[in-house]
Write a protein that holds these residues in place. Structure first.
Motif, PDB file in Angstrom:
ATOM      1  N   ARG A  61      43.695  22.082  48.466  1.00 35.73           N
ATOM      2  CA  ARG A  61      43.407  20.648  48.330  1.00 35.73           C
ATOM      3  C   ARG A  61      43.857  19.956  49.605  1.00 35.73           C
ATOM      4  O   ARG A  61      44.861  20.344  50.192  1.00 35.73           O
ATOM      5  N   ARG A  63      43.970  15.851  51.581  1.00 36.40           N
ATOM      6  CA  ARG A  63      43.636  14.424  51.568  1.00 36.40           C
ATOM      7  C   ARG A  63      42.792  14.025  52.773  1.00 36.40           C
ATOM      8  O   ARG A  63      42.316  12.909  52.864  1.00 36.40           O
ATOM      9  N   ASN A  65      39.694  14.678  55.916  1.00 37.50           N
ATOM     10  CA  ASN A  65      38.260  14.947  55.923  1.00 37.50           C
ATOM     11  C   ASN A  65      37.791  15.439  57.284  1.00 37.50           C
ATOM     12  O   ASN A  65      36.705  15.052  57.727  1.00 37.50           O
ATOM     13  N   LYS A  73      38.347  16.987  52.109  1.00 33.77           N
ATOM     14  CA  LYS A  73      38.302  16.239  50.843  1.00 33.77           C
ATOM     15  C   LYS A  73      36.865  16.011  50.355  1.00 33.77           C
ATOM     16  O   LYS A  73      36.570  16.094  49.168  1.00 33.77           O
ATOM     17  N   GLY A  74      35.955  15.723  51.293  1.00 37.20           N
ATOM     18  CA  GLY A  74      34.589  15.360  50.916  1.00 37.20           C
ATOM     19  C   GLY A  74      33.746  16.529  50.433  1.00 37.20           C
ATOM     20  O   GLY A  74      32.610  16.321  49.977  1.00 37.20           O
ATOM     21  N   ASN A  75      34.246  17.764  50.530  1.00 37.63           N
ATOM     22  CA  ASN A  75      33.440  18.905  50.076  1.00 37.63           C
ATOM     23  C   ASN A  75      33.634  19.110  48.574  1.00 37.63           C
ATOM     24  O   ASN A  75      34.650  19.662  48.136  1.00 37.63           O
ATOM     25  N   THR A  76      32.615  18.708  47.808  1.00 37.71           N
ATOM     26  CA  THR A  76      32.743  18.794  46.345  1.00 37.71           C
ATOM     27  C   THR A  76      32.358  20.186  45.834  1.00 37.71           C
ATOM     28  O   THR A  76      32.473  20.461  44.642  1.00 37.71           O
ATOM     29  N   ALA A  77      31.891  21.060  46.727  1.00 38.21           N
ATOM     30  CA  ALA A  77      31.458  22.397  46.291  1.00 38.21           C
ATOM     31  C   ALA A  77      32.630  23.372  46.168  1.00 38.21           C
ATOM     32  O   ALA A  77      32.449  24.503  45.702  1.00 38.21           O
ATOM     33  N   THR A  79      36.013  25.016  44.696  1.00 37.90           N
ATOM     34  CA  THR A  79      36.881  25.079  43.518  1.00 37.90           C
ATOM     35  C   THR A  79      38.311  24.969  44.027  1.00 37.90           C
ATOM     36  O   THR A  79      38.764  25.797  44.821  1.00 37.90           O
ATOM     37  N   ARG A  80      38.998  23.924  43.619  1.00 37.75           N
ATOM     38  CA  ARG A  80      40.332  23.650  44.170  1.00 37.75           C
ATOM     39  C   ARG A  80      41.412  24.360  43.366  1.00 37.75           C
ATOM     40  O   ARG A  80      41.267  24.551  42.146  1.00 37.75           O
ATOM     41  N   ASP A 237      29.123  23.721  54.264  1.00 42.43           N
ATOM     42  CA  ASP A 237      29.296  22.487  53.491  1.00 42.43           C
ATOM     43  C   ASP A 237      30.074  21.420  54.249  1.00 42.43           C
ATOM     44  O   ASP A 237      30.853  20.672  53.665  1.00 42.43           O
ATOM     45  N   THR A 238      29.903  21.377  55.573  1.00 41.82           N
ATOM     46  CA  THR A 238      30.582  20.353  56.376  1.00 41.82           C
ATOM     47  C   THR A 238      29.540  19.666  57.255  1.00 41.82           C
ATOM     48  O   THR A 238      28.435  20.199  57.454  1.00 41.82           O
TER      49      THR A 238
END
Ligand code: SF4
Length: 265
Positions: A61, A63, A65, A73-77, A79-80, A237-238
């Motif tokens: 995880r 905070r 970007n 942080k902005g990569n929603t794909a 699994t954290r 994914d960036t």
């Protein structure tokens, strides 16, 4: 060119123009000579050995970007996850039994990993493994927090500056991050007494030879105990997902230059 390589090996220092000529040199004989000199120095200082570090990825995880980073942080794909203290100590236990004597706690700037939690986790590792080095790679923290981790038993801290050029830094990071702050953190780590590591990505988007020269000059005067460098590798994914990867040849050339610059790093 060979004269410059000899000078770097002997004096551990070159001018910006001299670094620039070595970085742009494509001559095979010269590059082989550079590698040969760097290998001689590495063997003289470390022998023909591989030093293994027990790297524990404590959290993905973050905070921040940073535009190049797969766990931004902005990569929603993604699994954290974050490891519990118990899991980290189990990793150390298993690592110690396998012969590891350095543990590295590495992760993004996870707000859930509070300064208190990090301090207590370092203290727990230190308590169980007094003969091991503890390295942290957990990003930018306050000077006070760095001091607390150090007093709890951490010996080393890795914090790559990634680029020493302000404009280039702005291309790689959003506006809420600052090169000035990163450099202040590095200075604080050194003053507290950590063995401090910094470094760069090679071939990151927008990087020029002049930027690399600035990095070489910064690392020369900062004298870090550890230098982490590797090629930029685009993550799909960036925002930099379609940018070309950094070159292995340039990475190796820089490794050789840094070996001659700081032989014991
Ligand atoms: S601070 Fe580190 S982990 Fe976080 S987004 Fe930037 S490079 Fe990735």
């Amino acid at each position: 060119m060979k004269r410059l390589i000899d000078k770097l090996r002997h004096d551990h220092s070159l001018t910006g123009e001299e670094y620039a000529s070595l970085l742009s040199c494509q001559d095979t004989d010269t590059l082989l000579y550079l590698q040969q000199q760097a290998r001689e120095v590495a063997l003289a200082y470390f022998g023909n050995a591989i030093f293994i570090r027990g790297l524990i990825e404590v959290s993905n995880r973050c905070r921040n970007n940073c535009y190049y980073c797969g766990i931004r942080k902005g990569n929603t794909a993604v699994t954290r996850y974050a490891l519990s203290r118990k899991s980290i100590l189990e990793c150390c236990r298993e690592g110690y039994a396998l012969g590891f004597r350095t543990f590295v706690m590495q992760g993004g700037e996870d707000p859930a990993l509070t300064d208190e939690w990090i301090e207590a986790t370092v203290a727990a590792i230190r308590n169980e493994y007094p003969d091991c080095a503890i390295t942290l790679s957990l990003g930018e923290k306050s000077r006070e927090a760095y001091g607390r981790f150090f007093r709890a038993g951490a010996n080393r801290y890795l914090l790559r500056h990634e680029t020493h050029n302000e404009q280039h830094y702005r291309k790689l990071h959003p506006g809420d991050m600052s090169l000035k702050h990163r450099l202040q953190c590095l200075q604080a780590l050194k003053e507290i007494g950590y063995q401090t590591g910094t470094g760069i990505m090679v071939g990151s988007p927008g990087q020029t030879l002049t930027h690399l020269v600035e990095d070489l000059l910064f690392i020369e005067q900062f004298r870090p105990q550890m230098i982490g460098i590797g090629p930029f590798i685009p993550h799909h994914d960036t925002p930099f997902g379609t940018e070309p990867a950094g070159s292995a040849e340039m990475t190796l050339k820089l490794l050789s230059l840094f070996r001659l610059m700081h032989p014991s790093a």
